[in-house]
Design an enzyme around this catalytic site. Structure first.
Site, PDB file in Angstrom:
ATOM      1  N   ASN A 199      54.147   6.820-166.548  1.00 45.99           N
ATOM      2  CA  ASN A 199      53.416   6.352-167.924  1.00 45.99           C
ATOM      3  C   ASN A 199      51.984   6.757-167.872  1.00 45.99           C
ATOM      4  O   ASN A 199      51.320   7.090-166.770  1.00 45.99           O
ATOM      5  CB  ASN A 199      53.309   4.931-167.852  1.00 45.99           C
ATOM      6  CG  ASN A 199      54.536   4.144-168.643  1.00 45.99           C
ATOM      7  OD1 ASN A 199      55.245   4.752-169.396  1.00 45.99           O
ATOM      8  ND2 ASN A 199      55.101   3.356-167.734  1.00 45.99           N
ATOM      9  N   VAL A 217      59.302   9.760-165.449  1.00 49.55           N
ATOM     10  CA  VAL A 217      59.258   8.187-165.401  1.00 49.55           C
ATOM     11  C   VAL A 217      57.907   7.845-165.852  1.00 49.55           C
ATOM     12  O   VAL A 217      57.764   6.813-166.339  1.00 49.55           O
ATOM     13  CB  VAL A 217      60.033   7.703-164.328  1.00 49.55           C
ATOM     14  CG1 VAL A 217      60.319   6.165-164.648  1.00 49.55           C
ATOM     15  CG2 VAL A 217      61.449   8.207-164.234  1.00 49.55           C
ATOM     16  N   ASN A 221      58.131   1.527-156.213  1.00 46.87           N
ATOM     17  CA  ASN A 221      59.125   0.413-156.463  1.00 46.87           C
ATOM     18  C   ASN A 221      60.164   1.180-157.410  1.00 46.87           C
ATOM     19  O   ASN A 221      61.357   1.225-157.309  1.00 46.87           O
ATOM     20  CB  ASN A 221      58.624  -0.500-157.351  1.00 46.87           C
ATOM     21  CG  ASN A 221      58.099  -1.569-156.485  1.00 46.87           C
ATOM     22  OD1 ASN A 221      58.416  -1.696-155.291  1.00 46.87           O
ATOM     23  ND2 ASN A 221      57.256  -2.339-157.148  1.00 46.87           N
ATOM     24  N   VAL A 222      59.997   2.189-158.394  1.00 49.10           N
ATOM     25  CA  VAL A 222      60.849   2.793-159.212  1.00 49.10           C
ATOM     26  C   VAL A 222      61.477   4.012-158.386  1.00 49.10           C
ATOM     27  O   VAL A 222      62.666   4.016-158.535  1.00 49.10           O
ATOM     28  CB  VAL A 222      60.076   3.486-160.528  1.00 49.10           C
ATOM     29  CG1 VAL A 222      61.166   4.265-161.491  1.00 49.10           C
ATOM     30  CG2 VAL A 222      59.457   2.533-161.438  1.00 49.10           C
ATOM     31  N   HIS A 238      56.948   5.535-176.159  1.00 53.81           N
ATOM     32  CA  HIS A 238      57.550   4.404-175.275  1.00 53.81           C
ATOM     33  C   HIS A 238      56.142   3.477-175.116  1.00 53.81           C
ATOM     34  O   HIS A 238      55.334   3.558-174.320  1.00 53.81           O
ATOM     35  CB  HIS A 238      57.814   5.036-173.721  1.00 53.81           C
ATOM     36  CG  HIS A 238      58.133   3.884-172.727  1.00 53.81           C
ATOM     37  ND1 HIS A 238      58.804   2.950-173.073  1.00 53.81           N
ATOM     38  CD2 HIS A 238      57.626   3.552-171.687  1.00 53.81           C
ATOM     39  CE1 HIS A 238      59.005   2.037-172.025  1.00 53.81           C
ATOM     40  NE2 HIS A 238      58.478   2.389-171.173  1.00 53.81           N
ATOM     41  N   ALA A 248      57.740   7.359-153.810  1.00 48.82           N
ATOM     42  CA  ALA A 248      59.054   6.506-153.105  1.00 48.82           C
ATOM     43  C   ALA A 248      58.511   4.897-153.423  1.00 48.82           C
ATOM     44  O   ALA A 248      58.522   4.169-152.304  1.00 48.82           O
ATOM     45  CB  ALA A 248      59.032   6.669-151.651  1.00 48.82           C
TER      46      ALA A 248
HETATM   47  N1  LIG Z   1      59.282   5.059-168.261  1.00 42.62           N
HETATM   48  C1  LIG Z   1      59.408   3.906-167.997  1.00 42.62           C
HETATM   49  O1  LIG Z   1      60.130   3.119-168.755  1.00 42.62           O
HETATM   50  C2  LIG Z   1      58.704   3.248-166.656  1.00 42.62           C
HETATM   51  C3  LIG Z   1      59.084   1.875-166.378  1.00 42.62           C
HETATM   52  C4  LIG Z   1      58.514   1.538-165.371  1.00 42.62           C
HETATM   53  C5  LIG Z   1      57.388   2.130-164.659  1.00 42.62           C
HETATM   54  N2  LIG Z   1      56.997   3.221-165.112  1.00 42.62           N
HETATM   55  C6  LIG Z   1      55.979   3.993-164.406  1.00 42.62           C
HETATM   56  O2  LIG Z   1      56.489   4.802-163.379  1.00 42.62           O
HETATM   57  C7  LIG Z   1      55.593   4.705-162.456  1.00 42.62           C
HETATM   58  C8  LIG Z   1      55.739   4.307-161.076  1.00 42.62           C
HETATM   59  O3  LIG Z   1      55.884   3.050-160.946  1.00 42.62           O
HETATM   60  P1  LIG Z   1      56.210   2.038-159.776  1.00 42.62           P
HETATM   61  O4  LIG Z   1      56.243   0.602-160.025  1.00 42.62           O
HETATM   62  O5  LIG Z   1      56.922   2.768-159.072  1.00 42.62           O
HETATM   63  O6  LIG Z   1      54.656   2.301-158.862  1.00 42.62           O
HETATM   64  P2  LIG Z   1      54.423   2.514-157.244  1.00 42.62           P
HETATM   65  O7  LIG Z   1      52.953   2.183-157.204  1.00 42.62           O
HETATM   66  O8  LIG Z   1      55.630   1.255-156.635  1.00 42.62           O
HETATM   67  O9  LIG Z   1      55.003   3.969-156.659  1.00 42.62           O
HETATM   68  C9  LIG Z   1      54.331   5.024-157.172  1.00 42.62           C
HETATM   69  C10 LIG Z   1      54.354   5.936-155.811  1.00 42.62           C
HETATM   70  O10 LIG Z   1      54.074   7.065-156.224  1.00 42.62           O
HETATM   71  C11 LIG Z   1      53.303   7.699-155.274  1.00 42.62           C
HETATM   72  N3  LIG Z   1      52.459   9.097-155.613  1.00 42.62           N
HETATM   73  C12 LIG Z   1      50.995   8.820-156.276  1.00 42.62           C
HETATM   74  N4  LIG Z   1      50.703  10.134-156.116  1.00 42.62           N
HETATM   75  C13 LIG Z   1      51.624  11.000-155.796  1.00 42.62           C
HETATM   76  C14 LIG Z   1      51.830  12.627-155.647  1.00 42.62           C
HETATM   77  N5  LIG Z   1      50.797  13.256-155.901  1.00 42.62           N
HETATM   78  N6  LIG Z   1      52.876  12.858-155.141  1.00 42.62           N
HETATM   79  C15 LIG Z   1      53.937  11.970-154.438  1.00 42.62           C
HETATM   80  N7  LIG Z   1      53.706  10.595-154.703  1.00 42.62           N
HETATM   81  C16 LIG Z   1      52.520  10.144-155.187  1.00 42.62           C
HETATM   82  C17 LIG Z   1      52.676   6.422-154.398  1.00 42.62           C
HETATM   83  O11 LIG Z   1      52.088   6.807-153.213  1.00 42.62           O
HETATM   84  C18 LIG Z   1      53.459   5.263-154.740  1.00 42.62           C
HETATM   85  O12 LIG Z   1      54.144   5.079-153.473  1.00 42.62           O
HETATM   86  C19 LIG Z   1      54.248   4.131-163.098  1.00 42.62           C
HETATM   87  O13 LIG Z   1      53.349   5.188-163.803  1.00 42.62           O
HETATM   88  C20 LIG Z   1      54.816   3.396-164.150  1.00 42.62           C
HETATM   89  O14 LIG Z   1      53.999   2.965-165.126  1.00 42.62           O
HETATM   90  C21 LIG Z   1      57.753   3.950-166.256  1.00 42.62           C
END
Ligand SMILES: NC(=O)c1ccc[n+]([C@@H]2O[C@H](COP(=O)([O-])OP(=O)(O)OC[C@H]3O[C@@H](n4cnc5c(N)ncnc54)[C@H](O)[C@@H]3O)[C@@H](O)[C@H]2O)c1
Length: 310
Positions: A121, A119, A13-14, A176, A11
């Site tokens: 990375n 989603v 940013n993404v 990606h 929950a």
């Molecule tokens: N595919 C794409 O194009 C793309 C684009 C942007 C970001 N991303 C990736 O998406 C991921 C999330 O990015 P973000 O900015 O939301 O990060 P973020 O840190 O804001 O959110 C990640 C969340 O995952 C939670 N989390 C960690 N382990 C967990 C588990 N076992 N169960 C449930 N929740 C858990 C964390 O507590 C955190 O709240 C990153 O790996 C980022 O690199 C991918």
């Protein structure tokens, strides 16, 4: 008739932005799950409280308990560390493999009939992990990257030509990362090939900006992009839940297609109620195939590392 059920893992940013966009599109009831106490619950409450203003009827809940995700139609995995300035996506591999492995076990247990959109990375490697650990049919596990990368390419083309973003249709392939393969030959502006409207140097410049689109935002914000990534994830979920048969580049399983033989990588697909319903095979020229092969070699290297980690 029951509403669709969408689980969003993570929950942050993404994840939270994905939940909000999916809610505004009334794609179904949404469960957000996170390991941080109160985070998914708080974000869900906030999104639910926007509903009377934005007029959506989805039930939005947050939890730390996987039981509440039971029977989801779609699970979107956003749980994982994001990049910071100076980091490559590959540097997230070890930590995020552990997270995606644990999460995938829970998905297989509580939502064995779901379709999974990854989603986090490094994207292609995390899709490979989720597919291996869930054991789901290959058409039901996929990754969101093409939707974002083609949105970025489209955004830059539209700005350059001063035309509506609606008119741009892009195709991208490959992993990606910096070696993704934008395909100007398969990119059009209102049906006109982009190669008719922009010269080679300008297209090369926009491709380079697209390849580095992720780090451009990271360098500005200090953390990773989330509005456009979330919009991409919702576009995929919508295509599946509404059985739209949308043509979109996704990280999908390939056998003989593009000679990928058993790997998940970005390719043009048709997305519908069965997940990846088809991988569209383009007749790549020598240079395009060479770029794709280079990207595939990188994806294979990461998959070999995953095989040792899980
Ligand atoms: N595919 C794409 O194009 C793309 C684009 C942007 C970001 N991303 C990736 O998406 C991921 C999330 O990015 P973000 O900015 O939301 O990060 P973020 O840190 O804001 O959110 C990640 C969340 O995952 C939670 N989390 C960690 N382990 C967990 C588990 N076992 N169960 C449930 N929740 C858990 C964390 O507590 C955190 O709240 C990153 O790996 C980022 O690199 C991918």
């Amino acid at each position: 008739m029951a509403r669709n059920k969408i689980t969003i893992v993570g929950a942050g940013n993404v994840g939270a932005t994905t939940a909000h966009i999916a809610a505004t599109k009334q794609l179904g009831d949404i469960v957000m799950i996170d390991i941080i106490k109160g985070l998914a619950e708080g974000k869900a409450l906030d999104i639910a409280e926007a509903a009377p203003v934005q007029l959506y009827d989805s039930n939005i809940t947050g939890t730390q308990d996987w039981k509440e995700t039971t029977g989801s139609d779609i699970v979107i995995i956003t749980s994982g560390l994001p990049r910071k300035p100076g980091m490559s996506r590959d540097e997230l591999l070890e930590k995020n493999t552990g997270i995606v492995k644990n999460v995938s076990k829970q998905i297989a247990k509580y939502s064995p009939d779901s379709i999974v959109i990854v989603v986090c990375n490094p994207l292609d490697a995390m899709v490979y992990t989720a597919a291996k650990v869930t054991g789901f049919a290959k058409n039901k596990v996929m990754g969101m990257a093409g939707a974002l990368d083609s949105a970025r390419f489209s955004c830059f083309i539209a700005a350059e030509l001063d035309v509506s973003v609606e008119d741009i249709k892009c195709t991208l392939m490959g992993g990606h990362g910096d070696d993704m393969v934008p395909l100007p030959r398969f990119t059009s502006v209102g049906g006109i090939p982009v190669t008719e409207l922009l010269d080679e140097d300008k297209i090369a410049e926009l491709i380079e900006r697209t390849r580095k689109g992720g780090i451009e935002v990271v360098n500005l914000l200090g953390y990773s992009a989330y509005y456009a990534p979330a919009a991409g994830a919702v576009k995929m979920a919508e295509a599946i839940l509404k059985d739209k048969k949308t043509v979109l580049s996704c990280c999908a399983y390939c056998d003989s297609q593009y000679n990928a033989w058993g790997y998940f990588i970005g390719v043009p697909t048709i997305l519908g109620k069965n997940g990846i319903e088809k991988v569209i095979e383009l007749d790549l020229n020598e240079s395009e195939q060479a770029q794709f092969d280079k990207s595939l070699a990188h994806v294979k290297q990461l998959a070999a590392k995953i095989d040792k980690l899980i």
